[in-house]
Design a protein around this motif. Sequence first.
Motif, PDB file in Angstrom:
ATOM      1  N   ASN A 104      19.110   7.529 -86.793  1.00 23.72           N
ATOM      2  CA  ASN A 104      20.276   6.967 -86.098  1.00 23.72           C
ATOM      3  C   ASN A 104      21.016   8.040 -85.298  1.00 23.72           C
ATOM      4  O   ASN A 104      21.521   7.774 -84.208  1.00 23.72           O
ATOM      5  CB  ASN A 104      21.240   6.320 -87.104  1.00 23.72           C
ATOM      6  N   GLU A 105      21.082   9.252 -85.853  1.00 25.99           N
ATOM      7  CA  GLU A 105      21.746  10.352 -85.134  1.00 25.99           C
ATOM      8  C   GLU A 105      20.952  10.749 -83.897  1.00 25.99           C
ATOM      9  O   GLU A 105      21.518  10.944 -82.820  1.00 25.99           O
ATOM     10  CB  GLU A 105      21.900  11.576 -86.053  1.00 25.99           C
ATOM     11  N   ILE A 106      19.642  10.857 -84.057  1.00 27.66           N
ATOM     12  CA  ILE A 106      18.795  11.252 -82.924  1.00 27.66           C
ATOM     13  C   ILE A 106      18.909  10.216 -81.797  1.00 27.66           C
ATOM     14  O   ILE A 106      18.919  10.553 -80.620  1.00 27.66           O
ATOM     15  CB  ILE A 106      17.321  11.384 -83.378  1.00 27.66           C
ATOM     16  N   LEU A 107      19.041   8.940 -82.192  1.00 29.78           N
ATOM     17  CA  LEU A 107      19.053   7.849 -81.204  1.00 29.78           C
ATOM     18  C   LEU A 107      20.461   7.279 -80.975  1.00 29.78           C
ATOM     19  O   LEU A 107      20.600   6.135 -80.532  1.00 29.78           O
ATOM     20  CB  LEU A 107      18.108   6.722 -81.661  1.00 29.78           C
ATOM     21  N   ALA A 108      21.483   8.084 -81.253  1.00 30.43           N
ATOM     22  CA  ALA A 108      22.871   7.583 -81.157  1.00 30.43           C
ATOM     23  C   ALA A 108      23.157   6.949 -79.786  1.00 30.43           C
ATOM     24  O   ALA A 108      23.745   5.870 -79.700  1.00 30.43           O
ATOM     25  CB  ALA A 108      23.858   8.708 -81.443  1.00 30.43           C
ATOM     26  N   GLU A 109      22.727   7.605 -78.703  1.00 28.25           N
ATOM     27  CA  GLU A 109      23.000   7.064 -77.362  1.00 28.25           C
ATOM     28  C   GLU A 109      22.271   5.747 -77.140  1.00 28.25           C
ATOM     29  O   GLU A 109      22.837   4.790 -76.608  1.00 28.25           O
ATOM     30  CB  GLU A 109      22.515   8.042 -76.290  1.00 28.25           C
ATOM     31  N   GLU A 110      21.010   5.699 -77.548  1.00 28.55           N
ATOM     32  CA  GLU A 110      20.200   4.498 -77.327  1.00 28.55           C
ATOM     33  C   GLU A 110      20.730   3.328 -78.156  1.00 28.55           C
ATOM     34  O   GLU A 110      20.670   2.181 -77.719  1.00 28.55           O
ATOM     35  CB  GLU A 110      18.732   4.775 -77.676  1.00 28.55           C
ATOM     36  N   LEU A 111      21.261   3.629 -79.353  1.00 29.14           N
ATOM     37  CA  LEU A 111      21.792   2.556 -80.202  1.00 29.14           C
ATOM     38  C   LEU A 111      23.001   1.874 -79.561  1.00 29.14           C
ATOM     39  O   LEU A 111      23.334   0.738 -79.896  1.00 29.14           O
ATOM     40  CB  LEU A 111      22.148   3.099 -81.585  1.00 29.14           C
ATOM     41  N   GLN A 112      23.655   2.572 -78.643  1.00 26.85           N
ATOM     42  CA  GLN A 112      24.765   1.944 -77.913  1.00 26.85           C
ATOM     43  C   GLN A 112      24.230   0.901 -76.923  1.00 26.85           C
ATOM     44  O   GLN A 112      24.929  -0.021 -76.549  1.00 26.85           O
ATOM     45  CB  GLN A 112      25.554   2.990 -77.098  1.00 26.85           C
ATOM     46  N   GLN A 113      22.988   1.104 -76.492  1.00 24.99           N
ATOM     47  CA  GLN A 113      22.445   0.255 -75.425  1.00 24.99           C
ATOM     48  C   GLN A 113      21.607  -0.898 -75.946  1.00 24.99           C
ATOM     49  O   GLN A 113      21.476  -1.919 -75.274  1.00 24.99           O
ATOM     50  CB  GLN A 113      21.560   1.105 -74.491  1.00 24.99           C
ATOM     51  N   ILE A 114      21.005  -0.710 -77.126  1.00 24.77           N
ATOM     52  CA  ILE A 114      20.103  -1.752 -77.622  1.00 24.77           C
ATOM     53  C   ILE A 114      20.798  -2.617 -78.670  1.00 24.77           C
ATOM     54  O   ILE A 114      21.866  -2.263 -79.176  1.00 24.77           O
ATOM     55  CB  ILE A 114      18.796  -1.160 -78.193  1.00 24.77           C
ATOM     56  N   HIS A 115      20.169  -3.742 -79.003  1.00 23.60           N
ATOM     57  CA  HIS A 115      20.794  -4.672 -79.934  1.00 23.60           C
ATOM     58  C   HIS A 115      20.317  -4.470 -81.367  1.00 23.60           C
ATOM     59  O   HIS A 115      21.075  -4.618 -82.306  1.00 23.60           O
ATOM     60  CB  HIS A 115      20.514  -6.116 -79.490  1.00 23.60           C
ATOM     61  N   ALA A 116      19.039  -4.145 -81.527  1.00 24.68           N
ATOM     62  CA  ALA A 116      18.521  -4.031 -82.891  1.00 24.68           C
ATOM     63  C   ALA A 116      17.434  -2.968 -82.975  1.00 24.68           C
ATOM     64  O   ALA A 116      16.658  -2.772 -82.042  1.00 24.68           O
ATOM     65  CB  ALA A 116      17.946  -5.378 -83.345  1.00 24.68           C
ATOM     66  N   LEU A 117      17.425  -2.284 -84.100  1.00 19.86           N
ATOM     67  CA  LEU A 117      16.405  -1.272 -84.356  1.00 19.86           C
ATOM     68  C   LEU A 117      15.886  -1.464 -85.778  1.00 19.86           C
ATOM     69  O   LEU A 117      16.606  -1.228 -86.741  1.00 19.86           O
ATOM     70  CB  LEU A 117      17.004   0.127 -84.209  1.00 19.86           C
ATOM     71  N   ALA A 118      14.653  -1.948 -85.879  1.00 23.19           N
ATOM     72  CA  ALA A 118      13.999  -2.004 -87.195  1.00 23.19           C
ATOM     73  C   ALA A 118      13.384  -0.632 -87.424  1.00 23.19           C
ATOM     74  O   ALA A 118      12.789  -0.050 -86.521  1.00 23.19           O
ATOM     75  CB  ALA A 118      12.922  -3.077 -87.202  1.00 23.19           C
ATOM     76  N   LEU A 119      13.551  -0.127 -88.637  1.00 27.85           N
ATOM     77  CA  LEU A 119      13.205   1.268 -88.864  1.00 27.85           C
ATOM     78  C   LEU A 119      12.391   1.416 -90.139  1.00 27.85           C
ATOM     79  O   LEU A 119      12.817   0.974 -91.215  1.00 27.85           O
ATOM     80  CB  LEU A 119      14.528   2.038 -88.984  1.00 27.85           C
ATOM     81  N   HIS A 120      11.218   2.006 -90.003  1.00 31.69           N
ATOM     82  CA  HIS A 120      10.346   2.226 -91.165  1.00 31.69           C
ATOM     83  C   HIS A 120       9.940   3.690 -91.176  1.00 31.69           C
ATOM     84  O   HIS A 120       9.226   4.142 -90.273  1.00 31.69           O
ATOM     85  CB  HIS A 120       9.138   1.290 -91.099  1.00 31.69           C
ATOM     86  N   THR A 121      10.417   4.407 -92.176  1.00 33.97           N
ATOM     87  CA  THR A 121      10.235   5.861 -92.208  1.00 33.97           C
ATOM     88  C   THR A 121       9.364   6.265 -93.395  1.00 33.97           C
ATOM     89  O   THR A 121       9.537   5.753 -94.508  1.00 33.97           O
ATOM     90  CB  THR A 121      11.597   6.562 -92.333  1.00 33.97           C
ATOM     91  N   TYR A 122       8.459   7.165 -93.149  1.00 31.48           N
ATOM     92  CA  TYR A 122       7.530   7.598 -94.196  1.00 31.48           C
ATOM     93  C   TYR A 122       7.361   9.112 -94.164  1.00 31.48           C
ATOM     94  O   TYR A 122       7.440   9.724 -93.096  1.00 31.48           O
ATOM     95  CB  TYR A 122       6.151   6.952 -93.984  1.00 31.48           C
ATOM     96  N   THR A 123       7.107   9.680 -95.328  1.00 28.46           N
ATOM     97  CA  THR A 123       6.654  11.064 -95.358  1.00 28.46           C
ATOM     98  C   THR A 123       5.163  11.050 -95.039  1.00 28.46           C
ATOM     99  O   THR A 123       4.535   9.986 -94.984  1.00 28.46           O
ATOM    100  CB  THR A 123       6.847  11.692 -96.752  1.00 28.46           C
ATOM    101  N   PHE A 124       4.608  12.228 -94.863  1.00 31.04           N
ATOM    102  CA  PHE A 124       3.175  12.325 -94.577  1.00 31.04           C
ATOM    103  C   PHE A 124       2.363  11.616 -95.668  1.00 31.04           C
ATOM    104  O   PHE A 124       1.493  10.801 -95.376  1.00 31.04           O
ATOM    105  CB  PHE A 124       2.777  13.813 -94.482  1.00 31.04           C
ATOM    106  N   ASP A 125       2.684  11.905 -96.931  1.00 31.60           N
ATOM    107  CA  ASP A 125       1.914  11.333 -98.049  1.00 31.60           C
ATOM    108  C   ASP A 125       2.092   9.818 -98.156  1.00 31.60           C
ATOM    109  O   ASP A 125       1.135   9.088 -98.401  1.00 31.60           O
ATOM    110  CB  ASP A 125       2.336  11.973 -99.384  1.00 31.60           C
ATOM    111  N   GLU A 126       3.327   9.352 -97.988  1.00 31.48           N
ATOM    112  CA  GLU A 126       3.568   7.900 -98.056  1.00 31.48           C
ATOM    113  C   GLU A 126       2.780   7.168 -96.979  1.00 31.48           C
ATOM    114  O   GLU A 126       2.247   6.085 -97.197  1.00 31.48           O
ATOM    115  CB  GLU A 126       5.067   7.604 -97.878  1.00 31.48           C
ATOM    116  N   TRP A 127       2.728   7.774 -95.801  1.00 30.85           N
ATOM    117  CA  TRP A 127       2.013   7.135 -94.697  1.00 30.85           C
ATOM    118  C   TRP A 127       0.515   7.109 -94.960  1.00 30.85           C
ATOM    119  O   TRP A 127      -0.160   6.108 -94.688  1.00 30.85           O
ATOM    120  CB  TRP A 127       2.329   7.835 -93.376  1.00 30.85           C
ATOM    121  N   GLN A 128      -0.041   8.202 -95.515  1.00 30.09           N
ATOM    122  CA  GLN A 128      -1.461   8.253 -95.870  1.00 30.09           C
ATOM    123  C   GLN A 128      -1.789   7.116 -96.833  1.00 30.09           C
ATOM    124  O   GLN A 128      -2.826   6.483 -96.747  1.00 30.09           O
ATOM    125  CB  GLN A 128      -1.793   9.588 -96.563  1.00 30.09           C
TER     126      GLN A 128
END
Lengths: 101, 113
Positions: A61-85
């Motif tokens: 959210n911090e990295i995309l703070a500017e874009e979040l002002q412009q868009i309506h919704a952000l679905a977010l799925h975050t993984y570590t390297f191992d979780e993604w594997q």
Amino acid sequence: MSIQATIERKLQSALEPVHLEVINESHMHNVPPGSESHFKVVVASKAFEGQPLVARHRRVNEILAEELQQIHALALHTYTFDEWQEQGFAPQSPPCHGGGG
Amino acid sequence: MDVMERIDQTVKNNPVVIFMKGTPQMPMCGFSSRAAQALMACGQEFAHVNVLADPEIFENLPRYANWPTFPQIYINGELIGGCDITLEMYQKGELQRMVQEAVSRGRSEAGES
């Protein structure tokens, strides 16, 4: 540059992900064709190692703070390297309920 | 009352609360709908605030916990996250455990006072 490309560029440089998908899901919602309103981000990065989900989402959210002002919704799925594997795919986003706002 | 105080009281006076678009019975957004469904599936009562019906909260909630999106789910006064985190925790069984603990704690505190 499109919002989609900006999101990709920012996440790529900030998180150096091993996997990154930025999907424009606006067509699933009640917006004009070609809109950039609803996005889904699937990101796997070593930067998330040892971090709870809430901290990972805060980081994005911090990295995309500017874009979040412009868009309506952000679905977010975050993984570590191992979780993604282990998992290798992200859940589907929900259908629109027309609430807007 | 100041809006930030109103939010703070709602967060602190309810073991489990969701700030969402619409209501659990009539959600107005797919993300809010899914998060509310996960909470309902935990089988305990929870509070909800319809941010579409309260423009002041809609405007100010994002800066309360420095979280830019809706819905927002709080358990024991702490932000758990939005829809995606709530669902992931539900799938792992963590949400059920946290909700259960928060509600039992809320009941015993209410009983003592």
